[in-house]
Design a protein around this motif. Structure first.
Motif, short mmCIF file in Angstrom:
data_model
loop_
_atom_site.label_atom_id
_atom_site.label_comp_id
_atom_site.label_asym_id
_atom_site.label_seq_id
_atom_site.Cartn_x
_atom_site.Cartn_y
_atom_site.Cartn_z
N MET A 1 42.60 10.77 -12.25
CA MET A 1 41.39 11.10 -13.01
C MET A 1 41.70 10.96 -14.51
SD MET A 1 39.20 14.63 -13.06
CE MET A 1 38.77 14.43 -11.33
N THR A 2 40.79 10.30 -15.24
CA THR A 2 40.96 10.10 -16.68
C THR A 2 40.40 11.28 -17.45
OG1 THR A 2 40.75 7.71 -16.37
CG2 THR A 2 40.46 8.56 -18.60
N SER A 3 41.20 11.83 -18.32
CA SER A 3 40.77 12.96 -19.14
C SER A 3 39.76 12.50 -20.17
CB SER A 3 41.98 13.60 -19.84
OG SER A 3 41.53 14.56 -20.78
N SER A 4 38.76 13.35 -20.42
CA SER A 4 37.78 13.02 -21.47
C SER A 4 38.38 13.19 -22.85
CB SER A 4 36.55 13.94 -21.33
OG SER A 4 36.94 15.30 -21.46
N ARG A 5 39.51 13.88 -22.92
CA ARG A 5 40.19 14.05 -24.20
C ARG A 5 41.31 13.01 -24.30
NH1 ARG A 5 40.81 20.66 -24.79
NH2 ARG A 5 38.58 21.13 -24.75
N THR A 6 40.96 11.87 -24.84
CA THR A 6 41.90 10.76 -24.91
C THR A 6 42.77 10.90 -26.13
OG1 THR A 6 40.26 9.35 -23.84
CG2 THR A 6 42.11 8.25 -24.96
N ALA A 7 44.09 10.81 -25.95
CA ALA A 7 45.01 10.88 -27.08
C ALA A 7 44.88 9.61 -27.91
CB ALA A 7 46.44 11.04 -26.56
N ALA A 8 45.21 9.74 -29.20
CA ALA A 8 45.20 8.57 -30.09
C ALA A 8 46.22 7.55 -29.62
CB ALA A 8 45.50 9.01 -31.52
N ARG A 9 45.84 6.28 -29.70
CA ARG A 9 46.73 5.21 -29.29
C ARG A 9 47.29 4.51 -30.52
NH1 ARG A 9 44.77 0.99 -27.11
NH2 ARG A 9 42.60 1.28 -27.70
N ARG A 10 48.52 4.02 -30.42
CA ARG A 10 49.13 3.26 -31.51
C ARG A 10 48.53 1.86 -31.51
NH1 ARG A 10 55.23 3.89 -31.80
NH2 ARG A 10 54.75 5.39 -33.46
N HIS A 11 48.08 1.42 -32.68
CA HIS A 11 47.45 0.11 -32.81
C HIS A 11 48.31 -0.86 -33.61
CE1 HIS A 11 43.69 1.54 -31.07
NE2 HIS A 11 43.77 2.61 -31.86
N HIS A 12 49.55 -0.49 -33.93
CA HIS A 12 50.41 -1.39 -34.68
C HIS A 12 51.80 -1.41 -34.06
CE1 HIS A 12 52.06 2.34 -36.31
NE2 HIS A 12 53.02 1.65 -36.89
N ASP A 13 52.55 -2.42 -34.42
CA ASP A 13 53.93 -2.55 -33.96
C ASP A 13 54.84 -1.91 -35.01
OD1 ASP A 13 56.45 -3.24 -33.17
OD2 ASP A 13 56.07 -5.39 -33.06
N PRO A 14 55.46 -0.78 -34.70
CA PRO A 14 56.29 -0.09 -35.69
C PRO A 14 57.56 -0.84 -36.04
CG PRO A 14 56.47 0.99 -33.56
CD PRO A 14 55.39 -0.04 -33.42
N GLU A 15 57.86 -1.91 -35.31
CA GLU A 15 59.04 -2.71 -35.61
C GLU A 15 58.78 -3.76 -36.70
OE1 GLU A 15 62.00 -1.92 -34.34
OE2 GLU A 15 60.89 -0.27 -33.38
N VAL A 16 57.51 -3.99 -37.03
CA VAL A 16 57.18 -4.98 -38.06
C VAL A 16 57.52 -4.40 -39.43
CG1 VAL A 16 55.31 -6.22 -39.19
CG2 VAL A 16 55.39 -6.10 -36.69
N ARG A 17 58.27 -5.15 -40.24
CA ARG A 17 58.69 -4.70 -41.55
C ARG A 17 58.23 -5.71 -42.60
NH1 ARG A 17 60.27 0.28 -40.35
NH2 ARG A 17 61.71 0.40 -42.08
N GLY A 18 58.14 -5.27 -43.82
CA GLY A 18 57.74 -6.17 -44.89
C GLY A 18 58.25 -5.68 -46.23
N PHE A 19 57.99 -6.50 -47.26
CA PHE A 19 58.45 -6.19 -48.61
C PHE A 19 57.29 -6.33 -49.60
CE2 PHE A 19 62.14 -7.30 -46.15
CZ PHE A 19 63.10 -6.40 -46.58
N ALA A 20 56.07 -6.07 -49.11
CA ALA A 20 54.90 -6.24 -49.95
C ALA A 20 54.69 -5.06 -50.89
CB ALA A 20 53.65 -6.44 -49.09
N SER A 21 54.85 -3.83 -50.37
CA SER A 21 54.56 -2.66 -51.18
C SER A 21 55.20 -1.43 -50.57
CB SER A 21 53.04 -2.44 -51.28
OG SER A 21 52.74 -1.21 -51.90
#
Length: 357
Positions: A1-21
């Motif tokens: 059974m799916t709970s009506s209280r859905t936890a937040a899902r991660r929408h990004h890859d935490p392994e992606v790195r950058g040097f922009a800011s």
């Protein structure tokens, strides 16, 4: 059974790195933990809470007994509120042409603050008494906005750092003209780490009147503060903060982040690490043929020049920004969570793309 209280899902890859800011980095875990501590129960709104009250003690420990902090949402807001507090309706602010308030704030000082900016070209982003005098004149000329404030950035938009003596000289010169001094400290922690001195050494002890104190770029989730160092230099800070839309109702969540950074040494640990990673990056690419380091690397920024086509290919692997695309100038930023592996991987990518070119 799916709970009506859905936890937040991660929408990004935490392994992606950058040097922009350094704004790309998340919040430091100790800051997130402090937010959880401040949550729960009821606290008085609009800054009358226990966390904002305790922040004042922390701020005075850094900036002197007369210092008072006014937490705000962001850096542009801090600068606009601070500059309004120092100027009359006919007043103007002298700043470097490359200053953040002139280049990267969407005209907010002019449009929101109603302040004329008098800019001066600088070779390294730093003002001197001689450069200030190019715009510090005509106080009695009703046809010209009156120069009332000198605004410095520490460290500057070009990653350079004023010495204590340089800031003291600017403050003494400005005060002799009857002008006040604002310091844009979005990256003040990186400057203090670079100089290896307390922040007070180049702020209240050097003659700065008001400070925009950065938090977001050094591990906060959001939030900065205007720190009034010289109470005689400003007027009606509370009213200015409100009419500039920078008054947080749940201010405890801004204040507790700044407390987490400043109460002990987290601010300095974060800044030192970011600076060290920038130095490692600069050293890694310094010997690569076709790559030129443009400015002395003194904080957490590396400015370089390399072929445009190389930079465009690199941008498909790591995020970063062109500083001057026509010249091929780029900016690489490091943050508190940049790792040695991040830097070494990027340096290897630079070498690969330059070899391919």
């Amino acid at each position: 059974m799916t709970s009506s209280r859905t936890a937040a899902r991660r929408h990004h890859d935490p392994e992606v790195r950058g040097f922009a800011s350094d704004n790309y980095a998340g919040a430091h875990p100790e800051v997130l933990a402090a937010l959880a501590v401040a949550n729960g129960g009821h606290q008085v709104a609009y800054g009358e809470d226990d966390y904002t009250d305790h922040l004042q003690q922390v701020i005075r420990g850094h900036f002197g007994a007369s210092a008072e902090a006014f937490p705000v949402f962001n850096g542009t807001g801090a600068n606009v509120v601070a500059l309004q507090a120092l100027t009359d309706r006919w007043g103007a602010v002298v700043c470097a042409e490359s200053a953040h308030i002139n280049v990267d704030e969407g005209g907010a000082p002019e449009r929101v603050g109603g302040i004329k900016l008098l800019t001066v070209p600088t070779p390294d982003g730093k003002l001197t008494p001689e450069l200030i005098d190019r715009q510090a004149w005509g106080w009695e000329d009703e046809h010209r906005a009156m120069p009332q404030v000198v605004s410095l950035a520490q460290n500057t938009e070009l990653g350079t750092v004023y010495t204590v003596e340089e800031i003291r000289a600017v403050c003494e010169h400005a005060h002799r003209h009857g002008m006040k001094v604002h310091l844009d400290g979005a990256r003040i922690a990186n400057a203090a780490a670079s100089l290896d001195v307390p922040m007070r050494t180049f702020t209240n002890a050097a003659g700065v009147d008001i400070l925009s104190l950065g938090g977001t770029k050094n591990g906060a989730l959001f939030g900065e503060a205007v720190v009034v160092i010289n109470p005689d230099a400003v007027r009606q800070m509370k009213h200015l903060r409100k009419l500039s839309m920078q008054l947080a109702s749940k201010m405890r969540f801004v204040s507790v982040q700044l407390e987490a950074l400043l109460a002990k040494d987290l601010w300095l640990r974060n800044a030192r690490h970011a600076n060290e990673m920038a130095a490692r990056l600069a050293e890694g690419v310094r010997g690569v043929g076709g790559v030129e380091i443009l400015h002395e690397v003194q904080a957490n920024a590396v400015f370089a020049r390399l072929p445009q086509e190389v930079s465009r290919r690199l941008q498909k692997r790591y995020r970063f920004y062109f500083w001057d695309e026509n010249a091929g100038d780029v900016r690489w930023m490091c943050s508190f969570d940049t790792t040695q592996d991040d830097v070494d991987g990027f340096v290897a990518a630079v070498k690969e793309e330059m070899a391919a070119a």
